[in-house]
Each structure stands twice: as structure tokens, then as C-alpha cells.
Design a protein around this motif. Structure first.
Motif, PDB file in Angstrom:
ATOM      1  N   MET A   1       6.122 -42.981  31.628  1.00  0.00           N
ATOM      2  CA  MET A   1       5.378 -44.328  31.501  1.00  0.00           C
ATOM      3  C   MET A   1       3.972 -44.011  31.444  1.00  0.00           C
ATOM      4  O   MET A   1       3.153 -44.613  30.732  1.00  0.00           O
ATOM      5  CB  MET A   1       5.787 -45.241  32.533  1.00  0.00           C
ATOM      6  N   ILE A   2       3.596 -43.035  32.270  1.00  0.00           N
ATOM      7  CA  ILE A   2       2.124 -42.874  32.638  1.00  0.00           C
ATOM      8  C   ILE A   2       1.731 -42.168  31.003  1.00  0.00           C
ATOM      9  O   ILE A   2       0.423 -42.496  30.731  1.00  0.00           O
ATOM     10  CB  ILE A   2       1.553 -41.858  33.638  1.00  0.00           C
ATOM     11  N   ALA A   3       2.146 -41.287  30.533  1.00  0.00           N
ATOM     12  CA  ALA A   3       2.218 -40.312  29.504  1.00  0.00           C
ATOM     13  C   ALA A   3       1.924 -41.452  28.410  1.00  0.00           C
ATOM     14  O   ALA A   3       0.835 -41.507  27.113  1.00  0.00           O
ATOM     15  CB  ALA A   3       2.769 -39.307  28.970  1.00  0.00           C
ATOM     16  N   ARG A   4       2.772 -42.305  28.053  1.00  0.00           N
ATOM     17  CA  ARG A   4       2.913 -43.473  27.290  1.00  0.00           C
ATOM     18  C   ARG A   4       1.866 -44.636  27.099  1.00  0.00           C
ATOM     19  O   ARG A   4       1.137 -44.629  26.249  1.00  0.00           O
ATOM     20  CB  ARG A   4       4.302 -44.406  27.457  1.00  0.00           C
ATOM     21  N   THR A   5       1.236 -44.927  28.496  1.00  0.00           N
ATOM     22  CA  THR A   5       0.169 -45.749  28.557  1.00  0.00           C
ATOM     23  C   THR A   5      -0.987 -44.926  28.181  1.00  0.00           C
ATOM     24  O   THR A   5      -1.815 -45.595  27.337  1.00  0.00           O
ATOM     25  CB  THR A   5       0.077 -46.187  30.069  1.00  0.00           C
ATOM     26  N   LEU A   6      -1.385 -43.751  28.577  1.00  0.00           N
ATOM     27  CA  LEU A   6      -2.546 -43.209  28.191  1.00  0.00           C
ATOM     28  C   LEU A   6      -2.492 -42.794  26.885  1.00  0.00           C
ATOM     29  O   LEU A   6      -3.694 -42.818  26.157  1.00  0.00           O
ATOM     30  CB  LEU A   6      -2.838 -41.724  29.146  1.00  0.00           C
ATOM     31  N   SER A   7      -1.554 -42.373  26.197  1.00  0.00           N
ATOM     32  CA  SER A   7      -1.286 -42.172  24.881  1.00  0.00           C
ATOM     33  C   SER A   7      -1.907 -43.482  23.994  1.00  0.00           C
ATOM     34  O   SER A   7      -2.567 -43.296  22.937  1.00  0.00           O
ATOM     35  CB  SER A   7      -0.328 -41.593  24.273  1.00  0.00           C
ATOM     36  N   ALA A   8      -1.188 -44.624  24.447  1.00  0.00           N
ATOM     37  CA  ALA A   8      -1.529 -45.772  23.594  1.00  0.00           C
ATOM     38  C   ALA A   8      -2.909 -46.270  23.769  1.00  0.00           C
ATOM     39  O   ALA A   8      -3.630 -46.659  22.675  1.00  0.00           O
ATOM     40  CB  ALA A   8      -0.665 -46.991  24.257  1.00  0.00           C
ATOM     41  N   LEU A   9      -3.389 -45.977  25.045  1.00  0.00           N
ATOM     42  CA  LEU A   9      -4.859 -46.226  25.325  1.00  0.00           C
ATOM     43  C   LEU A   9      -5.927 -45.531  24.471  1.00  0.00           C
ATOM     44  O   LEU A   9      -6.757 -45.754  23.983  1.00  0.00           O
ATOM     45  CB  LEU A   9      -5.306 -46.057  26.923  1.00  0.00           C
ATOM     46  N   SER A  10      -5.439 -44.122  24.185  1.00  0.00           N
ATOM     47  CA  SER A  10      -6.291 -43.103  23.338  1.00  0.00           C
ATOM     48  C   SER A  10      -6.227 -43.731  21.818  1.00  0.00           C
ATOM     49  O   SER A  10      -7.218 -43.526  21.098  1.00  0.00           O
ATOM     50  CB  SER A  10      -5.848 -41.774  23.299  1.00  0.00           C
ATOM     51  N   PHE A  11      -5.157 -44.146  21.595  1.00  0.00           N
ATOM     52  CA  PHE A  11      -4.833 -44.329  20.303  1.00  0.00           C
ATOM     53  C   PHE A  11      -5.737 -45.811  19.959  1.00  0.00           C
ATOM     54  O   PHE A  11      -6.147 -45.847  18.677  1.00  0.00           O
ATOM     55  CB  PHE A  11      -3.307 -44.687  19.819  1.00  0.00           C
ATOM     56  N   PHE A  12      -5.704 -46.892  20.743  1.00  0.00           N
ATOM     57  CA  PHE A  12      -6.122 -47.895  20.509  1.00  0.00           C
ATOM     58  C   PHE A  12      -7.701 -47.796  20.558  1.00  0.00           C
ATOM     59  O   PHE A  12      -8.467 -48.268  19.632  1.00  0.00           O
ATOM     60  CB  PHE A  12      -5.909 -48.818  21.856  1.00  0.00           C
ATOM     61  N   SER A  13      -8.095 -47.082  21.451  1.00  0.00           N
ATOM     62  CA  SER A  13      -9.702 -46.702  21.658  1.00  0.00           C
ATOM     63  C   SER A  13     -10.222 -45.843  20.355  1.00  0.00           C
ATOM     64  O   SER A  13     -11.256 -46.183  19.721  1.00  0.00           O
ATOM     65  CB  SER A  13     -10.131 -46.300  22.895  1.00  0.00           C
ATOM     66  N   SER A  14      -9.397 -44.896  19.992  1.00  0.00           N
ATOM     67  CA  SER A  14      -9.731 -44.150  18.968  1.00  0.00           C
ATOM     68  C   SER A  14      -9.693 -44.914  17.618  1.00  0.00           C
ATOM     69  O   SER A  14     -10.642 -44.724  16.769  1.00  0.00           O
ATOM     70  CB  SER A  14      -8.825 -43.057  18.645  1.00  0.00           C
ATOM     71  N   ASP A  15      -8.863 -45.692  17.498  1.00  0.00           N
ATOM     72  CA  ASP A  15      -8.575 -46.549  16.241  1.00  0.00           C
ATOM     73  C   ASP A  15      -9.886 -47.523  16.114  1.00  0.00           C
ATOM     74  O   ASP A  15     -10.469 -47.566  15.130  1.00  0.00           O
ATOM     75  CB  ASP A  15      -7.335 -47.379  16.359  1.00  0.00           C
ATOM     76  N   TYR A  16     -10.235 -48.111  17.063  1.00  0.00           N
ATOM     77  CA  TYR A  16     -11.470 -49.112  17.348  1.00  0.00           C
ATOM     78  C   TYR A  16     -12.767 -48.386  16.756  1.00  0.00           C
ATOM     79  O   TYR A  16     -13.480 -48.576  16.056  1.00  0.00           O
ATOM     80  CB  TYR A  16     -11.604 -49.604  18.602  1.00  0.00           C
ATOM     81  N   LEU A  17     -12.838 -46.971  17.314  1.00  0.00           N
ATOM     82  CA  LEU A  17     -14.189 -46.288  17.033  1.00  0.00           C
ATOM     83  C   LEU A  17     -13.965 -45.739  15.531  1.00  0.00           C
ATOM     84  O   LEU A  17     -14.987 -45.610  14.903  1.00  0.00           O
ATOM     85  CB  LEU A  17     -14.380 -45.082  17.981  1.00  0.00           C
ATOM     86  N   ARG A  18     -12.920 -45.206  15.054  1.00  0.00           N
ATOM     87  CA  ARG A  18     -12.788 -44.912  13.608  1.00  0.00           C
ATOM     88  C   ARG A  18     -13.317 -46.128  12.641  1.00  0.00           C
ATOM     89  O   ARG A  18     -14.108 -45.749  11.982  1.00  0.00           O
ATOM     90  CB  ARG A  18     -11.321 -44.416  13.240  1.00  0.00           C
ATOM     91  N   ARG A  19     -12.634 -47.314  12.784  1.00  0.00           N
ATOM     92  CA  ARG A  19     -13.144 -48.290  12.295  1.00  0.00           C
ATOM     93  C   ARG A  19     -14.511 -48.726  12.510  1.00  0.00           C
ATOM     94  O   ARG A  19     -15.195 -48.975  11.371  1.00  0.00           O
ATOM     95  CB  ARG A  19     -12.175 -49.591  12.510  1.00  0.00           C
ATOM     96  N   THR A  20     -15.038 -48.758  13.504  1.00  0.00           N
ATOM     97  CA  THR A  20     -16.561 -48.999  13.881  1.00  0.00           C
ATOM     98  C   THR A  20     -17.362 -48.041  13.171  1.00  0.00           C
ATOM     99  O   THR A  20     -18.427 -48.503  12.559  1.00  0.00           O
ATOM    100  CB  THR A  20     -16.637 -48.949  15.410  1.00  0.00           C
ATOM    101  N   PHE A  21     -17.220 -46.616  13.320  1.00  0.00           N
ATOM    102  CA  PHE A  21     -18.067 -45.588  12.658  1.00  0.00           C
ATOM    103  C   PHE A  21     -17.566 -45.340  11.345  1.00  0.00           C
ATOM    104  O   PHE A  21     -18.112 -44.444  10.785  1.00  0.00           O
ATOM    105  CB  PHE A  21     -18.183 -44.765  13.781  1.00  0.00           C
ATOM    106  N   ASN A  22     -16.529 -45.690  10.849  1.00  0.00           N
ATOM    107  CA  ASN A  22     -16.223 -45.334   9.405  1.00  0.00           C
ATOM    108  C   ASN A  22     -15.947 -43.938   9.290  1.00  0.00           C
ATOM    109  O   ASN A  22     -16.581 -43.277   8.582  1.00  0.00           O
ATOM    110  CB  ASN A  22     -17.002 -46.086   8.223  1.00  0.00           C
ATOM    111  N   VAL A  23     -15.137 -43.441  10.137  1.00  0.00           N
ATOM    112  CA  VAL A  23     -14.567 -42.047  10.073  1.00  0.00           C
ATOM    113  C   VAL A  23     -13.175 -41.872  10.254  1.00  0.00           C
ATOM    114  O   VAL A  23     -12.290 -42.900  10.437  1.00  0.00           O
ATOM    115  CB  VAL A  23     -15.141 -40.976  11.484  1.00  0.00           C
ATOM    116  N   ASP A  24     -12.714 -40.763   9.568  1.00  0.00           N
ATOM    117  CA  ASP A  24     -11.121 -40.318   9.486  1.00  0.00           C
ATOM    118  C   ASP A  24     -10.495 -39.698  10.464  1.00  0.00           C
ATOM    119  O   ASP A  24      -9.261 -40.047  10.850  1.00  0.00           O
ATOM    120  CB  ASP A  24     -10.949 -39.526   8.246  1.00  0.00           C
TER     121      ASP A  24
END
Length: 180
Positions: A1-24
């Protein structure tokens, strides 16, 4: 559960930053802070687990659920945990300003989205920043054997850890029984 939570948080935040700064590429990665070096930074924001703490404010409650009209199951009490995580901008000195821009955008994302739900799971958690004194911050980075990088410590509040293992079956008494 810890790994799943941190992986999801990493994905959510990375996705936001990718869209904000228009990077792949992914900008946030789930990676420990141990032995980070300024000589070979990877120009990413590292998300790392710093500590786990048991939440005792809710008390201890045994899980008891009805199976049928005449039986109930009882399980061990679940653990309510708080996770202390750190987001650190591990960038070269030449990209210091860029790292601060990414960290600022990450702050905006975390402030706006303080409650998270992981899709296709029953995991929901809240997040808040944690204040550290200069001594505590220095100790944290020293323990990891690293130089300081711009960072924020956050508390992921109340993860419910429950294996749902049945410890006991009990017969439910619904009316008085008199044996004569």
C-alpha cells in the motif's frame, strides 16, 4: 500500500508538471535521497519516503462485520499510518532557477490537490506540508549523506492498513435462548 500510494503521488505530480511545462518526460521520480551528489544530478524531482508514523488519534477499533444473520467475523484492528515524504529538486547548479520554478509549480499542485484518491482502489489520503527547523532539516539531509537540495517535507495523513484477515468467527445472539 505504501509503494502504491507513493507511485500514484509521483504519477499525479509528474503528470501535472508535464502538462504545465509542456514536456514529454517524467519530472517526478520515486527515488531515495541517499547519497545524492551535486556532481551528477539527474534534473528531476525526487519523491522519497522519510518516515512512517502510527496515527493514534482515532483510537483502536476491531473490525467486526456480519457474515450472515447468525455469524460475524472479527479481524485485527487496522493500523492508521502517516507517511512523511520529501520532494527534492535534484538539479545541477546551472539549472537552479529551473528547479525552483518546478518546485513552485509542485507546491501549487499540492496546495490545490490536498486530497487524493487512487483510481481502482480504496486508497484515499490527505497531504499537508511539514515545518522543519534548520537543525531538523540539516539532520535529515546529513542522515541521507547528501548535500542539500531545494525540497519540501509533506505528511501523507492516515493510510488505513488492513489485511482483512479473519481472526475469529462468532455466533451472533439475536434472542434469548432458554435451555430447559
Amino acid at each position: 500500500m505504501i509503494a502504491r500510494t507513493l507511485s500514484a503521488l509521483s504519477f499525479f505530480s509528474s503528470d501535472y508538471l508535464r502538462r504545465t511545462f509542456n514536456v514529454d518526460e517524467d519530472i517526478v521520480c520515486l527515488q531515495p535521497l541517499f547519497n545524492l551528489s551535486r556532481s551528477s544530478p539527474d534534473n528531476k524531482i525526487h519523491l522519497s519516503l522519510v518516515n512512517v508514523e502510527r496515527e493514534t488519534a482515532g483510537g483502536i477499533q476491531f473490525n467486526k462485520t456480519s457474515i450472515s444473520g447468525s455469524y460475524a467475523q472479527k479481524g485485527a484492528p487496522s493500523w492508521m499510518l502517516n507517511l512523511y515524504i520529501m520532494f527534492a529538486a535534484v538539479f545541477s547548479e546551472k539549472q537552479y532557477e529551473e528547479s525552483l520554478q518546478l518546485l513552485s509549480a509542485l507546491f501549487a499542485f499540492l496546495q490545490t490537490n490536498s486530497k487524493f484518491t487512487i483510481p481502482q482502489s480504496n486508497i484515499t489520503f490527505n497531504m499537508e506540508p511539514v515545518n522543519l527547523s534548520f537543525n531538523e532539516l540539516s539532520n535529515l539531509w546529513s542522515i541521507n549523506g547528501s548535500n542539500y537540495f531545494p525540497s519540501v517535507l509533506c505528511k501523507v495523513r492516515v493510510l488505513d492498513i488492513d489485511s482483512e484477515e479473519i481472526k475469529q468467527l462468532q455466533r451472533v445472539v439475536s434472542q434469548k435462548e432458554v435451555n430447559t
